[in-house]
Design an enzyme around this catalytic site. Structure first.
Site, mmCIF file in Angstrom:
data_model
loop_
_atom_site.group_PDB
_atom_site.id
_atom_site.type_symbol
_atom_site.label_atom_id
_atom_site.label_comp_id
_atom_site.label_asym_id
_atom_site.label_seq_id
_atom_site.Cartn_x
_atom_site.Cartn_y
_atom_site.Cartn_z
ATOM 1 C CG ASN A 157 -36.372 2.280 52.288
ATOM 2 O OD1 ASN A 157 -35.179 2.944 52.389
ATOM 3 N ND2 ASN A 157 -36.607 1.364 51.161
ATOM 4 C CE LYS A 180 -32.242 14.986 52.965
ATOM 5 N NZ LYS A 180 -33.411 14.205 53.299
ATOM 6 N N GLY A 234 -33.934 6.932 46.362
ATOM 7 C CA GLY A 234 -35.501 7.820 46.704
ATOM 8 C C GLY A 234 -36.454 7.313 45.666
ATOM 9 C CB SER A 235 -39.835 8.672 44.855
ATOM 10 O OG SER A 235 -39.529 10.299 45.098
ATOM 11 C CD GLU A 256 -32.099 2.181 44.761
ATOM 12 O OE1 GLU A 256 -33.226 1.732 44.099
ATOM 13 O OE2 GLU A 256 -31.898 1.869 46.072
ATOM 14 C CB CYS A 290 -36.639 0.426 45.653
ATOM 15 S SG CYS A 290 -34.867 0.187 46.066
ATOM 16 C CD GLU A 387 -41.379 1.672 44.813
ATOM 17 O OE1 GLU A 387 -40.307 0.911 44.841
ATOM 18 O OE2 GLU A 387 -41.129 2.940 44.520
ATOM 19 C CB SER A 447 -29.598 -6.649 49.032
ATOM 20 O OG SER A 447 -31.082 -5.713 48.354
#
Length: 483
Positions: A157, A180, A234-235, A256, A290, A387, A447
């Protein structure tokens, strides 16, 4: 213009200072979510390529750790400046592979580049300690050293900012890395690797493996005892799996993970400001963040007006491909993402929610979904616990401050919360009671490269950014001195 930009993006793996094909010459296609068309093919790494990347990182680790902090800082500072010099082409690239409107891509570049500037400054401030032992018969010397070769797994994202948020502190601390990126958006990371090469990052310090087999590549690296650190964004579901795998080698981790951000509007709030903040908190990145506000709770006396105002604003937004002039809402990342949003909305409507605007997919090409506001949302609607990751805002009423806090905290997640009130006492009392790692008080964005980003509960472990961000890549060593 786009053809020229894509022609300048590396398509191969970055390993040990070389651009190389994946073993067997495998590739996979990167697509444009605005139309589903292929942008270009990139190398498709397998386990052998992952090991080669870690080999390079391990080989380069000692020399990079011994590199003067000022030199590491100067490289990061040059990279900050180079990103801004290439701002236009990077913005187009982000929009092409991720879908966000061009203005949002520019905002991501400004935000992402700031991590390199911030951690350039932190690189020369790594400190330790010295003190007399309490019994007076010795001395305690504390030093901080780089953790070592680190695996950085980034999401799709924010393809630039999530990479810089991890690479910046790792390089500042003296760690080499294997990056990655997500298979949906690897192009920006490959372009960033070229920027770092141009700015003087030595061979093997930053290695990039793009792959359509993340489980195979990451799993291989997590089983390798030479890897010292995993940073994942990620999730929560995937984070749990990675934590279990990391436990086998007691790997240092930072996570995170997912969010379910509540957005609280109290009856004394500036309603115009609250609606403005809601638009930002909900629709940044089309809601694919997120930190996106997931649940809107407004005090009963103003809930109806807030929902109507929010619906009017969202109904007036222009939904179009991100490169189109005036685009305000771009496509979702892929059909699976759009289908999930549609399923959640249909579930809520089927249980009694009322659609004030939107509530449906748009267009014949690409993965667009209409900005949506739902009222009368029942408490058992799935989108209140999952989410959403899309432009959907469910609005629910509350009566008391205590009820607002209870509703906000009724989730396994704890990344961020937003609250709007003009009462300072209420603001502080509520902020202290909310079970989240971050809070936006009368603002819809939290952020900030200079602030510690991260959550509590099942939203993650550790912090990225701010003065504490570099700690994730440093070990503490204590030396007892007999005096």
């Amino acid at each position: 213009m786009t053809g020229k930009i894509l022609a300048g993006v590396p398509s191969r793996l970055r390993i040990g200072g070389d651009w190389r094909d994946a073993a067997g010459g495998r590739t996979f296609a990167v697509t444009n979510p605005a139309d589903g068309g292929e942008l270009m093919a990139v190398a498709d790494a397998g386990p052998a390529d992952a090991v080669a990347a870690l080999d390079a990182a391990v080989t380069a680790q000692e020399a990079w750790a011994a590199t003067a902090p000022r030199e590491r800082a100067e490289i990061l500072r040059r990279a900050f400046e180079e990103i801004h010099a290439r701002r236009d082409e990077l913005a187009v690239l982000i929009t092409l592979e991720m879908g966000k409107p061009l203005r949002d891509a520019y905002a991501e570049i400004d935000y992402g580049a700031e991590f390199f500037r911030w951690f350039a400054e932190e690189a020369v401030r790594i400190d330790g300690g010295y003190k007399v032992s309490p019994n007076g018969r010795g001395r305690v010397l504390v030093m901080r050293q780089p953790v070592g070769p680190s695996l950085l797994v980034t999401p799709w994202n924010f393809p630039l900012a999530m990479a810089t948020r991890k690479i910046g502190p790792a390089l500042a601390a003296g760690c080499t890395v294997v990056v990655k990126p997500a298979e949906q958006t690897p192009l920006t990371t490959l372009a960033l690797a070229a920027v770092l090469e141009h700015c003087g990052v030595p061979a093997g310090v930053v290695n990039v493996v793009t792959t359509s087999d993340p489980a195979g590549v990451v799993g291989t690296l997590l089983r390798d005892g030479r890897l010292r650190k995993l940073s994942f964004t990620g999730s929560t579901e995937v984070g749990r799996l990675l934590l279990a795998q990391a436990a086998r080698t007691v790997l240092r981790t930072s996570m995170e993970l997912g969010g379910n951000a509540p957005f609280l509007v109290f009856d004394d709030a500036d309603l115009d400001a609250a609606v403005d903040g809601a638009i930002v908190a909900k629709l940044r990145n089309m809601g694919e963040a997120c930190t996106a506000a997931n649940r809107f709770y407004a005090q009963r006396g103003i809930a109806g007006e807030f929902a109507e105002r929010l619906a009017a604003r969202m109904a007036g937004l222009r939904v179009a491909p991100g490169l189109d002039e005036g685009s305000q809402i771009g496509p979702l990342i892929d059909e699976a993402g759009r289908a999930k949003v549609g399923t959640l909305v249909d579930d809520a409507v089927g249980k009694g929610a009322r659609v004030l605007t939107g509530g449906k997919p748009l267009g014949d090409a690409g993965y667009f979904y209409a900005p949506t506001v739902l009222a009368d949302v029942p408490g058992d609607a799935a989108l209140l616990s999952e989410e959403i990751f899309g432009p959907v805002a469910p609005v629910l009423p509350f009566d008391t401050d205590e009820e607002a806090v209870a509703l906000a905290n009724a989730t396994e997640y704890g990344l961020v919360a937003y609250l709007y009130t003009r009462d300072l006492t209420r603001a502080l009392r509520t902020a202290e009671a909310l079970e989240t790692g971050m809070i936006g008080l009368n603002q819809g964005v939290v952020s900030n490269a200079a602030a510690p980003f991260g959550g509590v509960k099942q939203s993650g472990l550790g912090r990225e950014g701010g003065p504490t961000g570099i700690d994730e890549y440093l070990e503490t060593k204590y030396i007892a001195i007999d005096v």
